[in-house]
Scaffold this motif. Structure first.
Motif, PDB file in Angstrom:
ATOM      1  N   LEU A 121     -12.976   0.645   2.267  1.00 50.11           N
ATOM      2  CA  LEU A 121     -11.841   1.026   1.427  1.00 50.11           C
ATOM      3  C   LEU A 121     -10.955  -0.195   1.208  1.00 50.11           C
ATOM      4  O   LEU A 121     -10.618  -0.906   2.162  1.00 50.11           O
ATOM      5  CB  LEU A 121     -11.038   2.133   2.099  1.00 50.11           C
ATOM      6  N   VAL A 122     -10.575  -0.449  -0.056  1.00 51.65           N
ATOM      7  CA  VAL A 122      -9.758  -1.611  -0.403  1.00 51.65           C
ATOM      8  C   VAL A 122      -8.606  -1.162  -1.290  1.00 51.65           C
ATOM      9  O   VAL A 122      -8.807  -0.434  -2.257  1.00 51.65           O
ATOM     10  CB  VAL A 122     -10.594  -2.687  -1.131  1.00 51.65           C
ATOM     11  N   GLY A 123      -7.399  -1.607  -0.947  1.00 55.75           N
ATOM     12  CA  GLY A 123      -6.220  -1.315  -1.744  1.00 55.75           C
ATOM     13  C   GLY A 123      -5.754  -2.552  -2.483  1.00 55.75           C
ATOM     14  O   GLY A 123      -5.434  -3.574  -1.856  1.00 55.75           O
ATOM     15  N   SER A 124      -5.716  -2.487  -3.812  1.00 52.49           N
ATOM     16  CA  SER A 124      -5.384  -3.641  -4.638  1.00 52.49           C
ATOM     17  C   SER A 124      -4.196  -3.338  -5.535  1.00 52.49           C
ATOM     18  O   SER A 124      -3.935  -2.183  -5.878  1.00 52.49           O
ATOM     19  CB  SER A 124      -6.578  -4.044  -5.512  1.00 52.49           C
ATOM     20  N   LYS A 125      -3.502  -4.409  -5.918  1.00 53.33           N
ATOM     21  CA  LYS A 125      -2.391  -4.303  -6.853  1.00 53.33           C
ATOM     22  C   LYS A 125      -2.454  -5.470  -7.814  1.00 53.33           C
ATOM     23  O   LYS A 125      -2.651  -6.616  -7.399  1.00 53.33           O
ATOM     24  CB  LYS A 125      -1.052  -4.311  -6.108  1.00 53.33           C
ATOM     25  N   SER A 126      -2.297  -5.175  -9.090  1.00 48.87           N
ATOM     26  CA  SER A 126      -2.360  -6.229 -10.092  1.00 48.87           C
ATOM     27  C   SER A 126      -1.344  -7.314  -9.769  1.00 48.87           C
ATOM     28  O   SER A 126      -0.166  -7.044  -9.522  1.00 48.87           O
ATOM     29  CB  SER A 126      -2.084  -5.642 -11.480  1.00 48.87           C
ATOM     30  N   GLY A 127      -1.813  -8.553  -9.744  1.00 44.27           N
ATOM     31  CA  GLY A 127      -0.962  -9.687  -9.421  1.00 44.27           C
ATOM     32  C   GLY A 127      -0.965 -10.046  -7.956  1.00 44.27           C
ATOM     33  O   GLY A 127      -0.526 -11.133  -7.572  1.00 44.27           O
ATOM     34  N   PHE A 128      -1.476  -9.135  -7.099  1.00 50.90           N
ATOM     35  CA  PHE A 128      -1.518  -9.393  -5.670  1.00 50.90           C
ATOM     36  C   PHE A 128      -2.935  -9.364  -5.111  1.00 50.90           C
ATOM     37  O   PHE A 128      -3.146  -9.653  -3.941  1.00 50.90           O
ATOM     38  CB  PHE A 128      -0.660  -8.359  -4.921  1.00 50.90           C
ATOM     39  N   GLY A 129      -3.907  -8.967  -5.922  1.00 57.52           N
ATOM     40  CA  GLY A 129      -5.294  -8.915  -5.458  1.00 57.52           C
ATOM     41  C   GLY A 129      -5.501  -7.826  -4.418  1.00 57.52           C
ATOM     42  O   GLY A 129      -4.800  -6.813  -4.401  1.00 57.52           O
ATOM     43  N   ASN A 130      -6.495  -8.035  -3.549  1.00 58.02           N
ATOM     44  CA  ASN A 130      -6.781  -7.088  -2.479  1.00 58.02           C
ATOM     45  C   ASN A 130      -5.727  -7.253  -1.389  1.00 58.02           C
ATOM     46  O   ASN A 130      -5.698  -8.262  -0.681  1.00 58.02           O
ATOM     47  CB  ASN A 130      -8.173  -7.330  -1.908  1.00 58.02           C
ATOM     48  N   ARG A 131      -4.869  -6.251  -1.252  1.00 52.67           N
ATOM     49  CA  ARG A 131      -3.763  -6.347  -0.302  1.00 52.67           C
ATOM     50  C   ARG A 131      -4.068  -5.643   1.006  1.00 52.67           C
ATOM     51  O   ARG A 131      -3.594  -6.038   2.064  1.00 52.67           O
ATOM     52  CB  ARG A 131      -2.506  -5.746  -0.930  1.00 52.67           C
ATOM     53  N   PHE A 132      -4.833  -4.544   0.936  1.00 55.10           N
ATOM     54  CA  PHE A 132      -5.159  -3.779   2.134  1.00 55.10           C
ATOM     55  C   PHE A 132      -6.680  -3.635   2.222  1.00 55.10           C
ATOM     56  O   PHE A 132      -7.330  -3.222   1.263  1.00 55.10           O
ATOM     57  CB  PHE A 132      -4.513  -2.394   2.095  1.00 55.10           C
ATOM     58  N   CYS A 133      -7.230  -3.953   3.392  1.00 53.09           N
ATOM     59  CA  CYS A 133      -8.672  -3.798   3.604  1.00 53.09           C
ATOM     60  C   CYS A 133      -8.955  -3.965   5.091  1.00 53.09           C
ATOM     61  O   CYS A 133      -8.050  -4.270   5.889  1.00 53.09           O
ATOM     62  CB  CYS A 133      -9.472  -4.798   2.774  1.00 53.09           C
ATOM     63  N   ALA A 134     -10.217  -3.797   5.487  1.00 47.02           N
ATOM     64  CA  ALA A 134     -10.577  -3.871   6.900  1.00 47.02           C
ATOM     65  C   ALA A 134     -10.524  -5.286   7.443  1.00 47.02           C
ATOM     66  O   ALA A 134     -10.264  -5.492   8.633  1.00 47.02           O
ATOM     67  CB  ALA A 134     -11.964  -3.274   7.117  1.00 47.02           C
ATOM     68  N   SER A 135     -10.761  -6.285   6.602  1.00 46.99           N
ATOM     69  CA  SER A 135     -10.772  -7.662   7.069  1.00 46.99           C
ATOM     70  C   SER A 135     -10.510  -8.612   5.913  1.00 46.99           C
ATOM     71  O   SER A 135     -11.037  -8.420   4.816  1.00 46.99           O
ATOM     72  CB  SER A 135     -12.132  -7.994   7.707  1.00 46.99           C
ATOM     73  N   GLY A 136      -9.678  -9.627   6.163  1.00 43.85           N
ATOM     74  CA  GLY A 136      -9.452 -10.673   5.181  1.00 43.85           C
ATOM     75  C   GLY A 136      -8.303 -10.431   4.231  1.00 43.85           C
ATOM     76  O   GLY A 136      -8.095 -11.229   3.314  1.00 43.85           O
ATOM     77  N   CYS A 137      -7.542  -9.351   4.422  1.00 40.50           N
ATOM     78  CA  CYS A 137      -6.388  -9.063   3.563  1.00 40.50           C
ATOM     79  C   CYS A 137      -5.096  -9.250   4.356  1.00 40.50           C
ATOM     80  O   CYS A 137      -5.101  -9.249   5.589  1.00 40.50           O
ATOM     81  CB  CYS A 137      -6.453  -7.632   3.033  1.00 40.50           C
ATOM     82  N   ALA A 138      -3.985  -9.382   3.638  1.00 36.92           N
ATOM     83  CA  ALA A 138      -2.694  -9.515   4.318  1.00 36.92           C
ATOM     84  C   ALA A 138      -2.373  -8.271   5.136  1.00 36.92           C
ATOM     85  O   ALA A 138      -1.800  -8.348   6.217  1.00 36.92           O
ATOM     86  CB  ALA A 138      -1.596  -9.765   3.289  1.00 36.92           C
ATOM     87  N   ASN A 139      -2.724  -7.100   4.600  1.00 36.59           N
ATOM     88  CA  ASN A 139      -2.535  -5.811   5.260  1.00 36.59           C
ATOM     89  C   ASN A 139      -1.070  -5.468   5.544  1.00 36.59           C
ATOM     90  O   ASN A 139      -0.756  -4.745   6.497  1.00 36.59           O
ATOM     91  CB  ASN A 139      -3.382  -5.713   6.531  1.00 36.59           C
ATOM     92  N   PHE A 140      -0.179  -5.982   4.717  1.00 36.55           N
ATOM     93  CA  PHE A 140       1.208  -5.531   4.708  1.00 36.55           C
ATOM     94  C   PHE A 140       1.756  -5.755   3.304  1.00 36.55           C
ATOM     95  O   PHE A 140       1.215  -6.529   2.518  1.00 36.55           O
ATOM     96  CB  PHE A 140       2.065  -6.260   5.749  1.00 36.55           C
ATOM     97  N   PHE A 141       2.848  -5.051   3.000  1.00 43.03           N
ATOM     98  CA  PHE A 141       3.508  -5.224   1.714  1.00 43.03           C
ATOM     99  C   PHE A 141       4.990  -4.951   1.914  1.00 43.03           C
ATOM    100  O   PHE A 141       5.370  -3.968   2.550  1.00 43.03           O
ATOM    101  CB  PHE A 141       2.941  -4.263   0.663  1.00 43.03           C
ATOM    102  N   ASP A 142       5.830  -5.846   1.388  1.00 50.34           N
ATOM    103  CA  ASP A 142       7.271  -5.740   1.576  1.00 50.34           C
ATOM    104  C   ASP A 142       7.936  -5.018   0.409  1.00 50.34           C
ATOM    105  O   ASP A 142       7.649  -5.294  -0.757  1.00 50.34           O
ATOM    106  CB  ASP A 142       7.892  -7.132   1.720  1.00 50.34           C
ATOM    107  N   LEU A 143       8.800  -4.083   0.742  1.00 49.40           N
ATOM    108  CA  LEU A 143       9.636  -3.393  -0.235  1.00 49.40           C
ATOM    109  C   LEU A 143      11.091  -3.823  -0.029  1.00 49.40           C
ATOM    110  O   LEU A 143      11.574  -3.791   1.104  1.00 49.40           O
ATOM    111  CB  LEU A 143       9.529  -1.879  -0.067  1.00 49.40           C
ATOM    112  N   PRO A 144      11.807  -4.235  -1.067  1.00 52.18           N
ATOM    113  CA  PRO A 144      11.330  -4.363  -2.458  1.00 52.18           C
ATOM    114  C   PRO A 144      10.571  -5.672  -2.669  1.00 52.18           C
ATOM    115  O   PRO A 144      10.726  -6.626  -1.921  1.00 52.18           O
ATOM    116  CB  PRO A 144      12.628  -4.362  -3.262  1.00 52.18           C
ATOM    117  N   THR A 145       9.754  -5.706  -3.708  1.00 48.55           N
ATOM    118  CA  THR A 145       9.075  -6.909  -4.178  1.00 48.55           C
ATOM    119  C   THR A 145       9.368  -7.061  -5.665  1.00 48.55           C
ATOM    120  O   THR A 145       9.295  -6.092  -6.416  1.00 48.55           O
ATOM    121  CB  THR A 145       7.550  -6.813  -3.946  1.00 48.55           C
ATOM    122  N   ASN A 146       9.738  -8.259  -6.065  1.00 46.52           N
ATOM    123  CA  ASN A 146      10.129  -8.531  -7.454  1.00 46.52           C
ATOM    124  C   ASN A 146      11.293  -7.638  -7.895  1.00 46.52           C
ATOM    125  O   ASN A 146      11.357  -7.199  -9.046  1.00 46.52           O
ATOM    126  CB  ASN A 146       8.940  -8.360  -8.403  1.00 46.52           C
ATOM    127  N   GLY A 147      12.178  -7.348  -6.926  1.00 47.06           N
ATOM    128  CA  GLY A 147      13.390  -6.620  -7.249  1.00 47.06           C
ATOM    129  C   GLY A 147      13.248  -5.117  -7.325  1.00 47.06           C
ATOM    130  O   GLY A 147      14.223  -4.421  -7.595  1.00 47.06           O
TER     131      GLY A 147
END
Length: 308
Positions: free
Chosen positions: A86-112
């Motif tokens: 399972l992979v979680g992606s966001k346009s402009g950030f690529g693969n953000r969440f996955c089992a291996s090799g992703c940052a696996n965190f996301f900060d709120l807020p981002t870009n305001g």
């Protein structure tokens, strides 16, 4: 090219007009950060788009209905566990969440803005899990909040797999965190394992466990193995669609997970005696001591029901 595909999938999702009523809303509960809505998270059905199974998952701050203001100034959404594949992606950030090799965190807020959507994708039918928690949060009034003490679970169902779901009870005397133990469920036919799925049990989820198998309906032997416990087995279980199955594990002491309590487990306790080694801590109370040794000796020689 990858970003273009993610953007295309996101555009496809929005074009269907799918609602986002199940967005994860992070807010303040007393002196700590929490996912305030939805509680618990409902089971989500993934959609088949462009040869993959996808699901739109939104992240946002919880807004107070009376004041119209968000509870938080800042929150980090930290992945705790995810099903491989399972992979979680966001346009402009690529693969953000996955089992291996992703940052696996996301900060709120981002870009305001605190409002963001992720496209989770999987290639095969099954049940997928995404466990997260809020950490390092700052309340709207500037107060630093305590981290969420547990993992918040999102179940995602791809296709129409065979499903097993229910509760998980450790043996009497186990004092540790159930989430710290891995549950593995196997389907067997004719003595051969035809499918297997693993996940940590999560007592705060809508079901503590739910697993899916890309297998035809039929009669199976089902074997479940909880970390540090001997396995349990159910023979001739007819599976079609979803099936409730609660597991109670009665025998504790299998530290190396070979489904037998023997010299190898005893040696693990003896070599770690007096320490806080979690692998050798049979009863999960935080220290390897006489209590752990007695459990091993009492159950010595026992074999799991699913041992082959």
């Amino acid at each position: 090219m990858r970003h273009a595909i993610v953007a295309l999938v996101a555009a496809t999702v929005l074009s269907f007009g799918w609602a986002h009523d199940d967005d994860l809303l992070f807010g303040r509960d007393g002196n700590r950060v929490e996912v305030l809505q939805p509680q618990p998270h409902p089971i989500r059905q993934m959609s088949s788009v462009l040869g993959r199974f996808i699901l739109d998952v939104g992240l946002d701050f919880y807004f107070d209905y009376d004041t119209g203001q968000p509870h938080l100034q800042f929150c980090r959404v930290q992945q705790v566990w995810i099903t491989p594949g399972l992979v979680g992606s966001k346009s402009g950030f690529g693969n953000r969440f996955c089992a291996s090799g992703c940052a696996n965190f996301f900060d709120l807020p981002t870009n305001g803005t605190p409002h963001h959507h992720f496209i989770f994708a999987a290639s095969a039918p099954g049940v997928y899990v995404w466990d997260v928690r809020g950490v390092s949060a700052i309340a709207r009034d500037g107060t630093a909040l305590q981290d969420m003490p547990y993992a918040y679970r999102v179940y995602m169902v791809a296709g129409n797999p065979l499903r097993l779901f229910g509760s998980v009870a450790p043996a009497t005397g186990y004092q540790g965190d159930l989430y710290g133990l891995m549950l593995t469920v196997q389907l067997r036919q004719g003595g051969t394992t035809v499918a297997e799925a693993s996940l940590p049990p999560n007592p705060t989820a809508i079901y503590p466990y739910m697993v899916g198998f890309n297998q035809p309906a039929g009669t199976y032997t089902v074997v479940a193995k909880l970390g540090k416990h001997l396995s349990r087995r159910v023979d001739n279980l007819s599976l079609s669609g979803s099936h409730a199955r609660n597991w109670s594990f009665t025998t504790l002491g299998d530290l190396n997970n070979d489904d037998v309590i023997d010299d190898a487990d005893l040696l693990m306790v003896l070599f770690a005696f007096g320490s806080g080694n979690s692998d050798a801590d049979v009863n999960g109370d935080g220290i390897v001591d006489d209590a752990d040794l007695l459990i091993i000796l009492f159950n010595f020689g026992a074999v799991g029901e699913g041992a082959q």
